[in-house]
Design a protein around this motif. Structure first.
Motif, PDB file in Angstrom:
ATOM      1  N   LYS A 369      52.638  46.050  31.351  1.00 13.62           N
ATOM      2  CA  LYS A 369      51.314  45.513  31.635  1.00 13.62           C
ATOM      3  C   LYS A 369      50.807  45.901  33.026  1.00 13.62           C
ATOM      4  O   LYS A 369      49.650  46.276  33.195  1.00 13.62           O
ATOM      5  CB  LYS A 369      51.388  43.989  31.521  1.00 13.62           C
ATOM      6  CG  LYS A 369      50.047  43.326  31.338  1.00 13.62           C
ATOM      7  CD  LYS A 369      50.236  41.868  30.939  1.00 13.62           C
ATOM      8  CE  LYS A 369      48.894  41.145  30.979  1.00 13.62           C
ATOM      9  NZ  LYS A 369      49.068  39.701  30.898  1.00 13.62           N
ATOM     10  N   TYR A 370      51.678  45.804  34.035  1.00 12.69           N
ATOM     11  CA  TYR A 370      51.204  46.000  35.411  1.00 12.69           C
ATOM     12  C   TYR A 370      51.766  47.237  36.115  1.00 12.69           C
ATOM     13  O   TYR A 370      51.106  47.795  36.991  1.00 12.69           O
ATOM     14  CB  TYR A 370      51.546  44.774  36.265  1.00 12.69           C
ATOM     15  CG  TYR A 370      50.926  43.504  35.770  1.00 12.69           C
ATOM     16  CD1 TYR A 370      49.539  43.336  35.815  1.00 12.69           C
ATOM     17  CD2 TYR A 370      51.710  42.481  35.250  1.00 12.69           C
ATOM     18  CE1 TYR A 370      48.956  42.172  35.342  1.00 12.69           C
ATOM     19  CE2 TYR A 370      51.141  41.311  34.782  1.00 12.69           C
ATOM     20  CZ  TYR A 370      49.761  41.159  34.829  1.00 12.69           C
ATOM     21  OH  TYR A 370      49.190  40.006  34.367  1.00 12.69           O
ATOM     22  N   PRO A 373      51.516  51.593  34.347  1.00 15.42           N
ATOM     23  CA  PRO A 373      50.299  52.377  34.624  1.00 15.42           C
ATOM     24  C   PRO A 373      50.286  53.025  36.013  1.00 15.42           C
ATOM     25  O   PRO A 373      49.740  54.116  36.186  1.00 15.42           O
ATOM     26  CB  PRO A 373      49.181  51.340  34.488  1.00 15.42           C
ATOM     27  CG  PRO A 373      49.731  50.319  33.545  1.00 15.42           C
ATOM     28  CD  PRO A 373      51.199  50.235  33.861  1.00 15.42           C
ATOM     29  N   ARG A 374      50.903  52.361  36.994  1.00 14.23           N
ATOM     30  CA  ARG A 374      50.932  52.982  38.334  1.00 14.23           C
ATOM     31  C   ARG A 374      51.699  54.302  38.289  1.00 14.23           C
ATOM     32  O   ARG A 374      51.307  55.286  38.906  1.00 14.23           O
ATOM     33  CB  ARG A 374      51.634  52.070  39.343  1.00 14.23           C
ATOM     34  CG  ARG A 374      50.947  50.771  39.561  1.00 14.23           C
ATOM     35  CD  ARG A 374      51.563  50.078  40.764  1.00 14.23           C
ATOM     36  NE  ARG A 374      51.197  48.659  40.734  1.00 14.23           N
ATOM     37  CZ  ARG A 374      51.546  47.789  41.666  1.00 14.23           C
ATOM     38  NH1 ARG A 374      52.270  48.193  42.694  1.00 14.23           N
ATOM     39  NH2 ARG A 374      51.176  46.534  41.586  1.00 14.23           N
ATOM     40  N   MET A 377      49.769  57.003  36.673  1.00  9.43           N
ATOM     41  CA  MET A 377      48.783  57.590  37.576  1.00  9.43           C
ATOM     42  C   MET A 377      49.467  58.495  38.606  1.00  9.43           C
ATOM     43  O   MET A 377      48.999  59.601  38.884  1.00  9.43           O
ATOM     44  CB  MET A 377      47.971  56.506  38.282  1.00  9.43           C
ATOM     45  CG  MET A 377      46.772  57.089  39.016  1.00  9.43           C
ATOM     46  SD  MET A 377      45.837  55.873  39.954  1.00  9.43           S
ATOM     47  CE  MET A 377      44.703  55.262  38.714  1.00  9.43           C
ATOM     48  N   ARG A 414      47.610  40.523  39.798  1.00 10.02           N
ATOM     49  CA  ARG A 414      46.870  41.659  40.367  1.00 10.02           C
ATOM     50  C   ARG A 414      46.234  41.292  41.708  1.00 10.02           C
ATOM     51  O   ARG A 414      45.649  42.137  42.368  1.00 10.02           O
ATOM     52  CB  ARG A 414      45.789  42.115  39.390  1.00 10.02           C
ATOM     53  CG  ARG A 414      46.369  42.572  38.045  1.00 10.02           C
ATOM     54  CD  ARG A 414      45.276  42.873  37.051  1.00 10.02           C
ATOM     55  NE  ARG A 414      44.434  41.696  36.817  1.00 10.02           N
ATOM     56  CZ  ARG A 414      43.275  41.708  36.150  1.00 10.02           C
ATOM     57  NH1 ARG A 414      42.810  42.845  35.666  1.00 10.02           N
ATOM     58  NH2 ARG A 414      42.586  40.607  35.971  1.00 10.02           N
TER      59      ARG A 414
ATOM     60  N   PHE B 115      43.647  51.349  33.869  1.00 11.37           N
ATOM     61  CA  PHE B 115      44.199  51.188  35.215  1.00 11.37           C
ATOM     62  C   PHE B 115      43.653  49.921  35.861  1.00 11.37           C
ATOM     63  O   PHE B 115      44.377  49.167  36.494  1.00 11.37           O
ATOM     64  CB  PHE B 115      43.868  52.407  36.073  1.00 11.37           C
ATOM     65  CG  PHE B 115      44.677  53.625  35.712  1.00 11.37           C
ATOM     66  CD1 PHE B 115      46.056  53.548  35.551  1.00 11.37           C
ATOM     67  CD2 PHE B 115      44.057  54.855  35.519  1.00 11.37           C
ATOM     68  CE1 PHE B 115      46.803  54.666  35.219  1.00 11.37           C
ATOM     69  CE2 PHE B 115      44.796  55.982  35.180  1.00 11.37           C
ATOM     70  CZ  PHE B 115      46.178  55.891  35.039  1.00 11.37           C
ATOM     71  N   ASP B 117      42.593  47.243  34.354  1.00 10.41           N
ATOM     72  CA  ASP B 117      43.193  46.067  33.713  1.00 10.41           C
ATOM     73  C   ASP B 117      44.574  45.767  34.281  1.00 10.41           C
ATOM     74  O   ASP B 117      44.999  44.619  34.347  1.00 10.41           O
ATOM     75  CB  ASP B 117      43.341  46.292  32.197  1.00 10.41           C
ATOM     76  CG  ASP B 117      41.994  46.222  31.502  1.00 10.41           C
ATOM     77  OD1 ASP B 117      41.036  45.719  32.132  1.00 10.41           O
ATOM     78  OD2 ASP B 117      41.905  46.695  30.354  1.00 10.41           O
ATOM     79  N   ALA B 118      45.280  46.821  34.649  1.00  6.22           N
ATOM     80  CA  ALA B 118      46.627  46.644  35.194  1.00  6.22           C
ATOM     81  C   ALA B 118      46.602  46.352  36.692  1.00  6.22           C
ATOM     82  O   ALA B 118      47.633  46.155  37.309  1.00  6.22           O
ATOM     83  CB  ALA B 118      47.465  47.887  34.914  1.00  6.22           C
ATOM     84  N   GLY B 119      45.411  46.367  37.273  1.00 10.92           N
ATOM     85  CA  GLY B 119      45.318  46.112  38.713  1.00 10.92           C
ATOM     86  C   GLY B 119      45.779  47.290  39.558  1.00 10.92           C
ATOM     87  O   GLY B 119      46.185  47.125  40.701  1.00 10.92           O
ATOM     88  N   VAL B 120      45.723  48.492  38.989  1.00 13.48           N
ATOM     89  CA  VAL B 120      46.183  49.674  39.727  1.00 13.48           C
ATOM     90  C   VAL B 120      45.051  50.216  40.604  1.00 13.48           C
ATOM     91  O   VAL B 120      43.980  50.464  40.111  1.00 13.48           O
ATOM     92  CB  VAL B 120      46.672  50.780  38.772  1.00 13.48           C
ATOM     93  CG1 VAL B 120      47.090  52.014  39.568  1.00 13.48           C
ATOM     94  CG2 VAL B 120      47.835  50.281  37.948  1.00 13.48           C
TER      95      VAL B 120
END
Lengths: 501, 120
Positions: A369-370, A373-374, A377, A414, B115, B117-120
């Motif tokens: 979830k958090y 994705p980092r 990227m 977040r 991104f 939504d994930a707080g990135v």
């Protein structure tokens, strides 16, 4: 005249009770000037139960034998090119962190226990603290020697002592020990002897030592085994000091509770780096940080605090928060170092797909979830040849000195947690309610925190002239000891040794 | 509360007081819910600098690495200063906009992506 040989028990009794001085013409208070200002009341030092039961001659004999064996193994390790047996050269970065950030703590502990070994009024307590002081000194020496072999083959080890007083993330550990060492003798004992050595040490040493075992690092494993018998004594001393203080006087209870609340938090914040080491830096993983926390803190610590209940001591009231943070800690830390790796004395990397899957499995509630994705990227950027390094310098917490990376895990993970307070008209910032309370309890102590980011801006870290000057001031070999592991000299050498193109 | 100290006159000299930064004030800036930048960033800034210049030369150069930075609609950005809602006046200086030493400026944007939504 018959010379009756004393048994060990008698020897120890003579050493810790009989050998003490009575102060007949000097005031005892002048001999122990630090004993009262903290508000701790001691009514009878004779009630102290000696945790070590070791005389000095036995100590020397035993430690000398142990060390002889230890150094024989180091020699063998070195002659056999032991560094070639680790799982992967990425692993070595974990012990770079150990040498730069943990080992200097041993020296600080040595100095702190030497202080309490002089200034506690009871001779039994003094002797025990003195022995621990010697242990800590031996530990930093044996650690330096264990790592010295790696220093010949990998970057990032050689300036560890220079870096200790300067580098931004090492200031976190330094300030932790400076805080403890500048307290009175009883707070130091609760801070380091109990909170750190007794409650948290398993979360520091076991992960590093089993990480070493899983990853073929015999030098560090051997050091760990050798230190284990010392650590067992240290834990006994930590527990004894707590029980002794609590049994001596009921007025001690709220003071001790306040110190436990403070120092478990301070110690827990430091362990952020261990969380990251376990989850991201070990090519062969032992267990996740979350699992380690559950095993060593939630279970073992829970049982301990149940035992302490009868003295009126409670588990700190932030345990729900740290329970929630265990899902996030390691990910937040590795991302911070990954994106700031142009200013670290070790390498960082993007986790492999296999590692990302392991993290998803270990952290089903949070990773996909958090945090995944980092890394997606970061990967996209790295694939385009634009490996991401963060520009600029972070905001730091005034108390723990860690960049303000911690998020509101109980509401929206977040959102960064921002706390601040004003003192003497100046605003001070904190990563948590706990760090804010520690500051507010003793503002005069923390207003002069040496915050690396602010010191850089004041021109105290190599003068004006940008980050290049700062790296010189750190003696950080940019492009060699730091930045991405991929493409580093460490990687290049490793591939050559292993015959990988 | 008083610091526990051996001497009643124990005190600490504030290490980061405003006089130590050569006339600059420290400003912390964070792009909320964008943990690509793991924390707020710290800057020593001239309090006479217009806010527009901060936006262009400080925020513009330190947050632009994020792939979605270029899509920000600055007209809809929500600002806060020291955690209070705040409307910057672009051509006024930081001091005139109410910035002081060690203040915290945060901005919130509304892009919609995985991104985000994930707080990135």
């Amino acid at each position: 005249m018959s010379t009756k040989k004393l048994n060990l028990k008698d020897k120890y009794r003579l050493l810790t009770r009989d050998l003490d001085w009575d102060f007949s013409y000097e005031d005892r208070k002048d001999a122990f000037p630090f004993e009262e200002f903290e508000g701790i009341k001691i009514t009878d030092w004779d009630k102290w139960e000696d945790p070590f039961r070791l005389t000095m001659d036995a100590y020397w004999k035993y430690q000398a034998e142990k060390e002889k064996k230890l150094y024989a193994i180091y020699d063998a390790f070195s002659q056999n090119n032991g560094h070639l047996n680790v799982t992967d050269a990425r692993y070595v970065n974990a012990i770079k962190i150990f040498l730069t950030a943990v080992s200097p703590g041993e020296l600080a502990a040595h100095s702190g226990f030497a202080f309490t070994g002089r200034h506690m009024g009871g001779i039994g307590a003094r002797i025990a603290a003195q022995m621990q002081s010697l242990d800590e000194l031996r530990h930093i020496q044996t650690q330096i020697h264990a790592m010295s072999h790696y220093n010949k083959f990998f970057d990032g080890f050689d300036e560890f002592s220079h870096m200790h007083d300067r580098v931004w993330y090492i200031s976190v550990v330094k300030s932790f020990f400076d805080d403890a060492r500048s307290a009175g003798p009883f707070e130091f004992m609760v801070a380091i002897g109990f909170s750190f050595e007794y409650v948290l040490t398993n979360l520091l040493f076991v992960p590093f030592m089993s990480g070493a075992a899983y990853n073929g690092d015999m030098a560090t494993v051997t050091f760990g085994f050798s230190a284990q018998s010392d650590e067992a004594r240290h834990m006994t001393l930590g527990l004894e000091i707590i029980k002794f203080l609590l049994e001596q006087h009921e007025d001690n209870v709220p003071i001790v509770q306040k110190w436990i609340d403070k120092w478990l938090w301070r110690g827990y914040r430091i362990l952020t780096v261990v969380a990251m080491m376990m989850d991201y830096m070990l090519p062969q993983k032992v267990m996740s940080w979350k699992e380690a926390w559950e095993l060593y803190f939630e279970q073992a610590g829970g049982a301990l605090f149940k035992d302490l209940e009868r003295y009126g001591i409670k588990m700190p009231d932030y345990t729900d928060l740290i329970k929630a943070e265990k899902e996030h800690l390691s990910h937040q830390a590795w991302w911070t170092f990954y994106t700031n790796s142009q200013a670290t004395a070790f390498h960082t990397w993007i986790p492999s797909n296999q590692e990302l899957d392991w993290l998803s499995e270990k952290y089903p509630e949070t990773f996909d979830k958090y945090y995944r994705p980092r890394w997606e990227m970061a990967k996209e950027m790295a694939d385009k040849g634009e490996r991401y390094y963060n520009e600029g310098l972070p905001q730091l917490c005034q108390t723990c000195q860690i960049p303000m990376i911690y998020t509101d895990v109980q509401n929206d993970p977040r959102d960064i947690v921002y706390r601040s307070t004003k003192y003497q008209g100046e605003r001070f910032h904190f990563c948590s309610d706990q760090c804010q309370h520690i500051f507010e309890n003793e503002p005069e102590k923390y207003v002069h925190s040496w915050l690396p980011v602010h010191q850089i801006f004041q021109g105290n870290c190599g003068g004006p002239g940008g980050l290049e000057k700062v790296m010189d001031y750190y003696k950080l070999d940019v492009g060699k000891a730091n930045m991405d592991y991929v493409g580093s000299p460490d990687e290049e050498r490793w591939k050559t040794w292993k015959g990988v193109a | 509360m008083a610091t526990l100290a051996l001497r009643a006159d124990y005190h600490g000299d504030r290490k980061d007081s405003a006089d130590k930064f050569g006339g600059a004030i420290l400003v912390y800036i964070n792009w909320d819910k964008h943990l690509f930048f793991y924390s707020a960033k710290a800057f020593p800034l001239d309090p006479n600098m217009p806010f527009a210049a901060v936006l262009e030369h400080v925020i513009g150069t330190h947050f632009c690495q994020h792939p979605e930075y270029k899509d920000i609609d600055w007209g809809t950005v929500e600002w806060s200063l020291n955690n209070e809602p705040f409307q910057p006046v672009m051509d006024k200086s930081l001091a005139e906009n109410g910035f002081d030493h060690k203040c915290l400026l945060r901005f919130k944007t509304a892009e919609k992506s995985a991104f985000a939504d994930a707080g990135v």
